[in-house]
Design a protein around this motif. Structure first.
Motif, PDB file in Angstrom:
ATOM      1  N   THR A 151       0.555  -1.280  -0.102  1.00 35.01           N
ATOM      2  CA  THR A 151       0.136  -0.078   0.119  1.00 35.01           C
ATOM      3  C   THR A 151       0.970   1.211   0.188  1.00 35.01           C
ATOM      4  O   THR A 151       0.715   2.140  -0.764  1.00 35.01           O
ATOM      5  CB  THR A 151      -0.903   0.063   1.050  1.00 35.01           C
ATOM      6  OG1 THR A 151      -1.704  -1.149   1.283  1.00 35.01           O
ATOM      7  CG2 THR A 151      -1.894   1.187   1.280  1.00 35.01           C
ATOM      8  N   LEU A 152       1.793   1.285   0.832  1.00 39.96           N
ATOM      9  CA  LEU A 152       2.813   2.394   0.820  1.00 39.96           C
ATOM     10  C   LEU A 152       3.581   2.746  -0.381  1.00 39.96           C
ATOM     11  O   LEU A 152       3.559   3.908  -0.821  1.00 39.96           O
ATOM     12  CB  LEU A 152       3.671   2.289   2.019  1.00 39.96           C
ATOM     13  CG  LEU A 152       3.069   2.254   3.292  1.00 39.96           C
ATOM     14  CD1 LEU A 152       4.356   1.975   4.584  1.00 39.96           C
ATOM     15  CD2 LEU A 152       2.307   3.493   3.695  1.00 39.96           C
ATOM     16  N   MET A 153       3.814   1.665  -0.987  1.00 43.48           N
ATOM     17  CA  MET A 153       4.594   1.830  -2.147  1.00 43.48           C
ATOM     18  C   MET A 153       3.754   2.246  -3.401  1.00 43.48           C
ATOM     19  O   MET A 153       4.081   2.819  -4.412  1.00 43.48           O
ATOM     20  CB  MET A 153       5.099   0.223  -2.607  1.00 43.48           C
ATOM     21  CG  MET A 153       6.222  -0.222  -1.694  1.00 43.48           C
ATOM     22  SD  MET A 153       6.713  -1.952  -2.291  1.00 43.48           S
ATOM     23  CE  MET A 153       7.489  -1.621  -3.883  1.00 43.48           C
ATOM     24  N   ALA A 154       2.671   1.828  -3.249  1.00 40.93           N
ATOM     25  CA  ALA A 154       1.555   2.363  -4.365  1.00 40.93           C
ATOM     26  C   ALA A 154       1.329   3.839  -3.955  1.00 40.93           C
ATOM     27  O   ALA A 154       1.192   4.715  -5.138  1.00 40.93           O
ATOM     28  CB  ALA A 154       0.224   1.647  -4.210  1.00 40.93           C
ATOM     29  N   PHE A 155       0.919   4.291  -2.725  1.00 39.40           N
ATOM     30  CA  PHE A 155       0.848   5.698  -2.807  1.00 39.40           C
ATOM     31  C   PHE A 155       2.109   6.800  -3.042  1.00 39.40           C
ATOM     32  O   PHE A 155       2.018   7.365  -3.719  1.00 39.40           O
ATOM     33  CB  PHE A 155       0.803   5.955  -1.146  1.00 39.40           C
ATOM     34  CG  PHE A 155      -0.643   5.592  -0.647  1.00 39.40           C
ATOM     35  CD1 PHE A 155      -1.737   5.216  -1.392  1.00 39.40           C
ATOM     36  CD2 PHE A 155      -0.830   5.328   0.764  1.00 39.40           C
ATOM     37  CE1 PHE A 155      -2.863   4.708  -0.994  1.00 39.40           C
ATOM     38  CE2 PHE A 155      -2.017   4.916   1.119  1.00 39.40           C
ATOM     39  CZ  PHE A 155      -2.995   4.696   0.398  1.00 39.40           C
ATOM     40  N   ALA A 156       3.227   5.837  -2.982  1.00 34.93           N
ATOM     41  CA  ALA A 156       4.574   6.628  -3.424  1.00 34.93           C
ATOM     42  C   ALA A 156       4.714   6.704  -4.895  1.00 34.93           C
ATOM     43  O   ALA A 156       5.377   7.558  -5.470  1.00 34.93           O
ATOM     44  CB  ALA A 156       5.792   6.044  -2.788  1.00 34.93           C
TER      45      ALA A 156
ATOM     46  N   LEU B 151      -2.499   5.452 -16.748  1.00 37.73           N
ATOM     47  CA  LEU B 151      -3.401   4.559 -16.228  1.00 37.73           C
ATOM     48  C   LEU B 151      -2.912   3.538 -14.985  1.00 37.73           C
ATOM     49  O   LEU B 151      -3.680   3.231 -14.221  1.00 37.73           O
ATOM     50  CB  LEU B 151      -3.591   3.296 -17.613  1.00 37.73           C
ATOM     51  CG  LEU B 151      -4.353   4.065 -18.751  1.00 37.73           C
ATOM     52  CD1 LEU B 151      -4.327   2.943 -19.901  1.00 37.73           C
ATOM     53  CD2 LEU B 151      -5.742   4.525 -18.476  1.00 37.73           C
ATOM     54  N   ALA B 152      -1.633   3.226 -15.066  1.00 33.03           N
ATOM     55  CA  ALA B 152      -0.960   2.607 -13.764  1.00 33.03           C
ATOM     56  C   ALA B 152      -1.296   3.369 -12.413  1.00 33.03           C
ATOM     57  O   ALA B 152      -1.535   2.800 -11.456  1.00 33.03           O
ATOM     58  CB  ALA B 152       0.437   2.236 -13.969  1.00 33.03           C
ATOM     59  N   SER B 153      -1.053   4.669 -12.508  1.00 37.03           N
ATOM     60  CA  SER B 153      -1.495   5.533 -11.523  1.00 37.03           C
ATOM     61  C   SER B 153      -2.859   5.359 -11.011  1.00 37.03           C
ATOM     62  O   SER B 153      -2.958   5.426  -9.811  1.00 37.03           O
ATOM     63  CB  SER B 153      -1.030   7.067 -11.850  1.00 37.03           C
ATOM     64  OG  SER B 153      -1.338   8.021 -10.809  1.00 37.03           O
ATOM     65  N   GLY B 154      -3.726   5.527 -11.918  1.00 30.25           N
ATOM     66  CA  GLY B 154      -5.144   5.481 -11.646  1.00 30.25           C
ATOM     67  C   GLY B 154      -5.634   4.110 -11.083  1.00 30.25           C
ATOM     68  O   GLY B 154      -6.103   3.921 -10.068  1.00 30.25           O
ATOM     69  N   ALA B 155      -5.359   3.105 -11.908  1.00 30.01           N
ATOM     70  CA  ALA B 155      -6.047   1.735 -11.637  1.00 30.01           C
ATOM     71  C   ALA B 155      -5.198   0.958 -10.678  1.00 30.01           C
ATOM     72  O   ALA B 155      -5.958   0.371  -9.691  1.00 30.01           O
ATOM     73  CB  ALA B 155      -6.179   0.709 -12.781  1.00 30.01           C
ATOM     74  N   LEU B 156      -3.907   0.956 -10.688  1.00 27.22           N
ATOM     75  CA  LEU B 156      -3.187   0.347  -9.667  1.00 27.22           C
ATOM     76  C   LEU B 156      -2.549   1.220  -8.235  1.00 27.22           C
ATOM     77  O   LEU B 156      -3.218   0.775  -7.279  1.00 27.22           O
ATOM     78  CB  LEU B 156      -1.879  -0.339 -10.297  1.00 27.22           C
ATOM     79  CG  LEU B 156      -2.088  -0.946 -11.586  1.00 27.22           C
ATOM     80  CD1 LEU B 156      -0.657  -1.412 -11.961  1.00 27.22           C
ATOM     81  CD2 LEU B 156      -2.869  -2.239 -11.111  1.00 27.22           C
ATOM     82  N   ALA B 157      -2.103   2.245  -8.639  1.00 28.15           N
ATOM     83  CA  ALA B 157      -1.489   3.010  -7.308  1.00 28.15           C
ATOM     84  C   ALA B 157      -2.639   3.684  -6.712  1.00 28.15           C
ATOM     85  O   ALA B 157      -2.497   3.833  -5.392  1.00 28.15           O
ATOM     86  CB  ALA B 157      -0.364   4.050  -7.882  1.00 28.15           C
ATOM     87  N   SER B 158      -3.686   4.138  -7.426  1.00 27.96           N
ATOM     88  CA  SER B 158      -4.930   4.799  -6.501  1.00 27.96           C
ATOM     89  C   SER B 158      -5.927   3.635  -6.393  1.00 27.96           C
ATOM     90  O   SER B 158      -6.281   3.414  -5.157  1.00 27.96           O
ATOM     91  CB  SER B 158      -5.258   5.985  -7.439  1.00 27.96           C
ATOM     92  OG  SER B 158      -4.440   6.793  -7.659  1.00 27.96           O
ATOM     93  N   GLY B 159      -6.416   3.088  -7.702  1.00 27.48           N
ATOM     94  CA  GLY B 159      -7.638   2.159  -7.226  1.00 27.48           C
ATOM     95  C   GLY B 159      -7.257   1.023  -6.198  1.00 27.48           C
ATOM     96  O   GLY B 159      -7.910   0.706  -5.335  1.00 27.48           O
ATOM     97  N   LEU B 160      -6.303   0.119  -6.600  1.00 26.09           N
ATOM     98  CA  LEU B 160      -5.881  -0.977  -5.879  1.00 26.09           C
ATOM     99  C   LEU B 160      -5.331  -0.554  -4.474  1.00 26.09           C
ATOM    100  O   LEU B 160      -5.512  -1.149  -3.557  1.00 26.09           O
ATOM    101  CB  LEU B 160      -5.080  -1.926  -6.544  1.00 26.09           C
ATOM    102  CG  LEU B 160      -5.640  -3.018  -7.734  1.00 26.09           C
ATOM    103  CD1 LEU B 160      -4.600  -3.852  -8.151  1.00 26.09           C
ATOM    104  CD2 LEU B 160      -6.543  -3.565  -7.077  1.00 26.09           C
ATOM    105  N   GLY B 161      -4.396   0.530  -4.816  1.00 24.33           N
ATOM    106  CA  GLY B 161      -3.921   1.011  -3.352  1.00 24.33           C
ATOM    107  C   GLY B 161      -4.668   1.678  -2.369  1.00 24.33           C
ATOM    108  O   GLY B 161      -4.649   1.118  -1.190  1.00 24.33           O
ATOM    109  N   TYR B 162      -5.837   2.112  -2.747  1.00 23.71           N
ATOM    110  CA  TYR B 162      -6.881   2.413  -1.620  1.00 23.71           C
ATOM    111  C   TYR B 162      -7.784   1.497  -1.046  1.00 23.71           C
ATOM    112  O   TYR B 162      -8.089   1.209  -0.089  1.00 23.71           O
ATOM    113  CB  TYR B 162      -7.924   3.641  -2.206  1.00 23.71           C
ATOM    114  CG  TYR B 162      -7.284   4.870  -2.798  1.00 23.71           C
ATOM    115  CD1 TYR B 162      -6.040   5.181  -2.348  1.00 23.71           C
ATOM    116  CD2 TYR B 162      -7.771   5.534  -3.500  1.00 23.71           C
ATOM    117  CE1 TYR B 162      -5.362   6.456  -2.627  1.00 23.71           C
ATOM    118  CE2 TYR B 162      -7.352   6.900  -4.184  1.00 23.71           C
ATOM    119  CZ  TYR B 162      -6.118   7.335  -3.566  1.00 23.71           C
ATOM    120  OH  TYR B 162      -5.712   8.548  -3.828  1.00 23.71           O
ATOM    121  N   ALA B 163      -7.772   0.383  -2.014  1.00 19.70           N
ATOM    122  CA  ALA B 163      -8.556  -0.915  -1.750  1.00 19.70           C
ATOM    123  C   ALA B 163      -7.828  -1.626  -0.542  1.00 19.70           C
ATOM    124  O   ALA B 163      -8.361  -2.100   0.431  1.00 19.70           O
ATOM    125  CB  ALA B 163      -8.738  -1.674  -2.734  1.00 19.70           C
TER     126      ALA B 163
END
Length: 283
Positions: free
Chosen positions: A13-18, A205-217
């Protein structure tokens, strides 16, 4: 949740936010992508991912959210993207993190609540670090970029403070992202242009779908296990992970001013977090 799994999910999660800072900087700096287009692609792909996650749950959960949260989200997303036209990855992440954490203190202060001495000390130390970072000089960040990133942090704090209104954080985020996609499209039509490399589109798209979407989940999955104080504490790693990514992938460097400011800001915010009363910490 078993401890090894909790540690792994928290780190992811922290890696996704960064990664949001790094992906935005890569798209804008390396690929010369338009920030309005990046914002649009990030929010729409994030909305689609969150809606998919809601649909996959049993029973499927309808989206929630409201326009107040959506406007705070587009304010954050647009200011974040345009700020990274001029800021380095580490500086942007540090300014964003400081603005979010310090803004979260505003509602209690406005209600007349008294902060413990340790929190006051942390607040003053973090403010001193922020002032040191923004003082004019050769290594000072671009003033407009810094102002935009601070505005992004304030908008994100407003977005976060609305979260308790909704019983289902994942469904609320899905609704907010979906609504925010409309003003993002209007912003793109006003300021953006279509030219973008396939790699830049992939970053967005990676920022939105992975780092944001999956990251927040993932974040809302581990948050109940961590508790508020520990959750806030581990987020201190996000600016450091973003800066490390900038050093590795963008050949960015840290000045002595940025190093000292980081120590003061992150140390001050740590004092604020650890100075909170312990009652209700696991909520």
């Amino acid at each position: 949740m078993p401890l090894p799994r909790l540690l792994l999910l928290t780190l992811l999660t922290l890696m996704a936010f960064a990664a949001n800072s790094l992906l935005c900087r890569l798209a804008l700096f390396d690929e010369r992508m338009d920030p309005a287009l990046f914002t649009l692609l990030r929010l729409t792909s994030g909305a689609l991912m969150l809606l998919l996650l809601c649909a996959l749950r049993r029973p499927p959960q309808p989206r929630q959210g409201d326009w107040g949260g959506a406007l705070a989200l587009i304010g954050y997303g647009a200011a974040f993207s345009f700020a990274y036209l001029t800021l380095t990855t580490g500086t942007g992440a540090l300014l964003l993190f400081a603005a979010v954490q310090l803004s979260m203190l505003a509602p209690p202060l406005l209600r007349g609540e008294r902060l413990p001495p340790r929190q006051w000390a942390g607040l003053l130390l973090a403010m001193a670090g922020l002032i040191l970072l923004l003082l004019p000089g050769i290594t000072a960040p671009d003033p407009l970029g810094a102002a935009l990133m601070i505005a992004a942090g304030i908008a994100w704090a407003c977005y976060t403070l609305r979260a308790p209104r909704f019983a289902d954080p994942l469904a609320a985020n899905a609704g907010h992202f979906l609504r925010a996609s409309l003003p993002a499209a209007l912003l793109y039509l006003w300021l953006g242009h279509l030219e973008a490399s396939p790699l830049a589109i992939g970053y967005a798209l990676a920022s939105g779908a992975l780092a944001s979407g999956l990251g927040y989940a993932l974040w809302y999955r581990v948050l109940p296990q961590l508790g508020r104080t520990l959750a806030a504490s581990v987020q201190l790693l996000v600016p450091l992970l973003a800066a490390l990514g900038g050093l590795i992938w963008l050949d960015e460097s840290w000045s002595m001013r940025l190093l000292l400011s980081s120590i003061a800001i992150l140390g001050g915010i740590a004092l604020v977090i650890w100075g909170r009363p312990s009652a209700g910490d696991k909520s």
